[in-house]
Motif scaffolding. Structure first.
Motif, PDB file in Angstrom:
ATOM      1  N   LEU A  25      -8.111 -31.206  26.280  1.00  0.00           N
ATOM      2  CA  LEU A  25      -8.105 -30.425  25.039  1.00  0.00           C
ATOM      3  C   LEU A  25      -6.767 -29.732  24.843  1.00  0.00           C
ATOM      4  CD1 LEU A  25     -11.707 -28.933  25.225  1.00  0.00           C
ATOM      5  CD2 LEU A  25     -10.879 -30.612  23.565  1.00  0.00           C
ATOM      6  N   ASN A  26      -6.180 -29.260  25.927  1.00  0.00           N
ATOM      7  CA  ASN A  26      -4.860 -28.632  25.837  1.00  0.00           C
ATOM      8  C   ASN A  26      -3.806 -29.629  25.367  1.00  0.00           C
ATOM      9  OD1 ASN A  26      -2.147 -27.953  27.683  1.00  0.00           O
ATOM     10  ND2 ASN A  26      -3.046 -26.190  26.652  1.00  0.00           N
ATOM     11  N   ASN A  27      -3.910 -30.867  25.836  1.00  0.00           N
ATOM     12  CA  ASN A  27      -2.994 -31.916  25.372  1.00  0.00           C
ATOM     13  C   ASN A  27      -3.147 -32.152  23.871  1.00  0.00           C
ATOM     14  OD1 ASN A  27      -1.248 -33.426  27.367  1.00  0.00           O
ATOM     15  ND2 ASN A  27      -3.150 -33.359  28.524  1.00  0.00           N
ATOM     16  N   ILE A  28      -4.387 -32.092  23.391  1.00  0.00           N
ATOM     17  CA  ILE A  28      -4.631 -32.275  21.957  1.00  0.00           C
ATOM     18  C   ILE A  28      -4.015 -31.122  21.157  1.00  0.00           C
ATOM     19  CG2 ILE A  28      -6.402 -32.359  20.170  1.00  0.00           C
ATOM     20  CD1 ILE A  28      -8.251 -33.663  22.295  1.00  0.00           C
ATOM     21  N   ILE A  29      -4.307 -29.908  21.586  1.00  0.00           N
ATOM     22  CA  ILE A  29      -3.837 -28.726  20.873  1.00  0.00           C
ATOM     23  C   ILE A  29      -2.303 -28.635  20.881  1.00  0.00           C
ATOM     24  CG2 ILE A  29      -3.811 -26.193  20.934  1.00  0.00           C
ATOM     25  CD1 ILE A  29      -6.682 -26.387  22.102  1.00  0.00           C
ATOM     26  N   ASP A  30      -1.705 -29.034  21.994  1.00  0.00           N
ATOM     27  CA  ASP A  30      -0.251 -28.888  22.167  1.00  0.00           C
ATOM     28  C   ASP A  30       0.546 -30.117  21.754  1.00  0.00           C
ATOM     29  OD1 ASP A  30      -0.642 -26.369  23.079  1.00  0.00           O
ATOM     30  OD2 ASP A  30      -0.141 -26.771  25.172  1.00  0.00           O
ATOM     31  N   ARG A  31      -0.064 -31.052  21.073  1.00  0.00           N
ATOM     32  CA  ARG A  31       0.627 -32.321  20.814  1.00  0.00           C
ATOM     33  C   ARG A  31       1.909 -32.128  19.997  1.00  0.00           C
ATOM     34  NH1 ARG A  31      -3.792 -31.802  17.623  1.00  0.00           N
ATOM     35  NH2 ARG A  31      -3.631 -32.272  15.382  1.00  0.00           N
ATOM     36  N   ALA A  62       1.004 -39.014  26.363  1.00  0.00           N
ATOM     37  CA  ALA A  62       0.294 -40.095  25.666  1.00  0.00           C
ATOM     38  C   ALA A  62      -0.079 -39.759  24.229  1.00  0.00           C
ATOM     39  CB  ALA A  62      -0.959 -40.468  26.456  1.00  0.00           C
ATOM     40  N   ILE A  63      -0.464 -38.511  23.952  1.00  0.00           N
ATOM     41  CA  ILE A  63      -0.894 -38.186  22.592  1.00  0.00           C
ATOM     42  C   ILE A  63       0.286 -38.074  21.629  1.00  0.00           C
ATOM     43  CG2 ILE A  63      -2.070 -36.475  21.145  1.00  0.00           C
ATOM     44  CD1 ILE A  63      -3.997 -35.981  23.435  1.00  0.00           C
ATOM     45  N   PRO A  64       1.360 -37.332  21.957  1.00  0.00           N
ATOM     46  CA  PRO A  64       2.501 -37.300  21.039  1.00  0.00           C
ATOM     47  C   PRO A  64       3.098 -38.683  20.769  1.00  0.00           C
ATOM     48  CG  PRO A  64       2.709 -35.579  22.682  1.00  0.00           C
ATOM     49  CD  PRO A  64       1.573 -36.444  23.100  1.00  0.00           C
ATOM     50  N   ASN A  65       2.995 -39.579  21.749  1.00  0.00           N
ATOM     51  CA  ASN A  65       3.530 -40.924  21.589  1.00  0.00           C
ATOM     52  C   ASN A  65       2.562 -41.885  20.908  1.00  0.00           C
ATOM     53  OD1 ASN A  65       6.263 -41.902  23.117  1.00  0.00           O
ATOM     54  ND2 ASN A  65       5.545 -39.932  23.880  1.00  0.00           N
ATOM     55  N   GLY A  66       1.351 -41.442  20.653  1.00  0.00           N
ATOM     56  CA  GLY A  66       0.380 -42.285  19.977  1.00  0.00           C
ATOM     57  C   GLY A  66      -0.317 -43.290  20.859  1.00  0.00           C
ATOM     58  N   ARG A  67      -0.135 -43.188  22.176  1.00  0.00           N
ATOM     59  CA  ARG A  67      -0.800 -44.142  23.063  1.00  0.00           C
ATOM     60  C   ARG A  67      -2.291 -43.842  23.200  1.00  0.00           C
ATOM     61  NH1 ARG A  67       3.561 -42.690  26.215  1.00  0.00           N
ATOM     62  NH2 ARG A  67       2.216 -41.895  27.876  1.00  0.00           N
ATOM     63  N   VAL A  68      -2.655 -42.574  22.971  1.00  0.00           N
ATOM     64  CA  VAL A  68      -4.066 -42.177  22.959  1.00  0.00           C
ATOM     65  C   VAL A  68      -4.335 -41.482  21.635  1.00  0.00           C
ATOM     66  CG1 VAL A  68      -5.841 -40.754  24.029  1.00  0.00           C
ATOM     67  CG2 VAL A  68      -4.164 -41.923  25.471  1.00  0.00           C
ATOM     68  N   SER A  69      -5.335 -41.955  20.892  1.00  0.00           N
ATOM     69  CA  SER A  69      -5.660 -41.362  19.598  1.00  0.00           C
ATOM     70  C   SER A  69      -6.382 -40.029  19.796  1.00  0.00           C
ATOM     71  CB  SER A  69      -6.536 -42.310  18.792  1.00  0.00           C
ATOM     72  OG  SER A  69      -7.832 -42.408  19.373  1.00  0.00           O
ATOM     73  N   LEU A  70      -6.375 -39.206  18.746  1.00  0.00           N
ATOM     74  CA  LEU A  70      -7.078 -37.929  18.819  1.00  0.00           C
ATOM     75  C   LEU A  70      -8.575 -38.145  19.005  1.00  0.00           C
ATOM     76  CD1 LEU A  70      -5.304 -35.753  16.099  1.00  0.00           C
ATOM     77  CD2 LEU A  70      -5.054 -35.640  18.582  1.00  0.00           C
ATOM     78  N   VAL A 126      -8.453 -22.963  26.798  1.00  0.00           N
ATOM     79  CA  VAL A 126      -8.322 -23.802  25.603  1.00  0.00           C
ATOM     80  C   VAL A 126      -8.132 -22.961  24.346  1.00  0.00           C
ATOM     81  CG1 VAL A 126      -9.481 -25.486  24.136  1.00  0.00           C
ATOM     82  CG2 VAL A 126      -9.626 -25.695  26.625  1.00  0.00           C
ATOM     83  N   VAL A 127      -8.951 -21.939  24.171  1.00  0.00           N
ATOM     84  CA  VAL A 127      -8.945 -21.191  22.915  1.00  0.00           C
ATOM     85  C   VAL A 127      -7.995 -19.996  22.956  1.00  0.00           C
ATOM     86  CG1 VAL A 127     -10.361 -19.926  21.251  1.00  0.00           C
ATOM     87  CG2 VAL A 127     -11.315 -21.912  22.447  1.00  0.00           C
ATOM     88  N   LYS A 142      -0.278 -18.212  23.412  1.00  0.00           N
ATOM     89  CA  LYS A 142       1.050 -18.643  23.851  1.00  0.00           C
ATOM     90  C   LYS A 142       1.968 -18.983  22.690  1.00  0.00           C
ATOM     91  CE  LYS A 142       0.088 -23.558  24.703  1.00  0.00           C
ATOM     92  NZ  LYS A 142       0.048 -24.576  25.752  1.00  0.00           N
ATOM     93  N   ARG A 143       1.396 -19.233  21.511  1.00  0.00           N
ATOM     94  CA  ARG A 143       2.199 -19.511  20.332  1.00  0.00           C
ATOM     95  C   ARG A 143       2.634 -18.240  19.606  1.00  0.00           C
ATOM     96  NH1 ARG A 143      -1.090 -23.715  21.150  1.00  0.00           N
ATOM     97  NH2 ARG A 143      -0.520 -25.775  20.346  1.00  0.00           N
ATOM     98  N   ARG A 144       1.906 -17.149  19.848  1.00  0.00           N
ATOM     99  CA  ARG A 144       2.098 -15.947  19.038  1.00  0.00           C
ATOM    100  C   ARG A 144       2.540 -14.724  19.825  1.00  0.00           C
ATOM    101  NH1 ARG A 144      -3.322 -16.138  15.170  1.00  0.00           N
ATOM    102  NH2 ARG A 144      -3.035 -18.276  14.401  1.00  0.00           N
TER     103      ARG A 144
END
Length: 222
Positions: free
Chosen positions: A58-64, A77-85, A123-124, A130-132
Motif C-alpha cells: 500500500l505504501n508503494n501505491i501511495i508513494d508512486r 515496479a509501480i512507477p515503471n508500470g510493471r505492476v498495475s494499481l 499507511v494512513v 511525511k508529505r506535510r
C-alpha cells in the motif's frame, strides 16, 4: 503486462519485513521466558509479516508519484508500470486478509489489534504526515516500533511496562537511522518535496537530533 514474481516480491519490501520480524521475535522470546510454543510463534511471525507486507505494498501505491522523482526509488515496479494499481491493491488485500486470519486464529485479539494499529499508522497517518510535516519521521517510528509489542503480547496477552519499554527502545532507535538516511538522500527528498529535517532545519540540526536520540536510546536500554 503481467507482473513478475520478483516485482511482487520487491513490492513487499522484504528488508522491512525481515527487520520487523527480528524485533517481533525479540518481543516474543522475552515474554516466553524460556518456554516455546511453536504454533503460536509461527502464527505470530507469519501473520505479522503478511500484514507488514500488505502495508508495504500500500505504501508503494501511495508513494508512486514521489518514487518517480527519487533516484533511489524511480525503478520500482509501480512507477515503471510493471505492476498495475489494480493488481497492487488486490495483492495488498490478499496479504492483509491472510495476515489477519492467521493472527486471529493462532494468536490473540490484542496482538491482532496492535498489528492493525501499526498498519493504520504506517499507511494512513505516516502516509499523510511525511508529505506535510517535519514530524513525519517521528510518526513513522510509531509503526516501526509495533512489531516487538505484537511479539510480546501474543504470549503475555496484556500491555504492561515491559511492552511499553520495548516500544520505546525500538522507536528511539529508528530516529537516528531515519535522520541519517535523510542526510544521505537529501537531494532525493528535495526532488520529491518531502519536508525531512535536514532540508527544513539544516544538516547540523539533524546531526544534533541524531546525537540526542542516540543518548535517549542508550538511556532506554540501561
Amino acid at each position: 503486462m503481467c507482473p513478475t514474481a520478483r516485482d511482487l516480491y520487491t513490492l513487499t519490501k522484504p528488508g522491512i519485513i525481515r527487520g520487523n520480524a527480528l524485533t517481533a521475535m525479540g518481543g516474543f522470546f522475552l515474554a516466553a521466558q524460556g518456554t516455546f510454543n511453536g504454533l503460536l510463534f509461527a502464527g505470530m511471525l507469519v501473520g505479522l509479516s503478511l500484514i507488514v507486507a500488505a502495508g508495504c505494498v500500500l505504501n508503494n501505491i501511495i508513494d508512486r508519484k514521489i518514487d518517480a522523482h527519487m533516484s533511489r526509488t524511480s525503478k520500482r515496479a509501480i512507477p515503471n508500470g510493471r505492476v498495475s494499481l489494480r493488481t497492487a491493491y488486490m495483492y495488498a488485500l490478499i496479504l492483509s486478509l491472510v495476515g489477519v486470519a492467521t493472527l486471529a486464529l493462532l494468536t490473540n485479539a490484542l496482538a491482532l489489534t496492535i498489528s492493525l494499529f501499526g498498519l493504520f499508522m504506517y499507511v494512513v497517518i505516516y502516509g499523510i504526515a511525511k508529505r506535510r510535516s517535519l514530524y513525519g519521521t517521528h510518526i513513522g517510528s510509531i509503526s516501526g516500533a509495533v512489531p516487538p509489542v505484537v511479539g510480546y503480547v501474543s504470549i503475555s496477552g496484556r500491555l504492561d511496562v515491559t511492552a511499553l519499554l520495548l516500544f520505546l527502545i525500538v522507536a528511539l532507535w529508528q530516529m537516528p537511522h531515519f535522520f541519517a538516511i535523510a542526510i544521505f538522500r537529501a537531494k532525493d527528498y528535495a526532488a520529491a518535496a518531502i519536508p525531512v529535517l535536514p532540508l527544513v532545519k539544516g544538516v547540523e540540526a539533524a546531526r544534533r537530533q541524531i546525537l540526542a536520540y542516540v543518548l535517549l536510546f542508550f538511556l532506554s536500554v540501561i
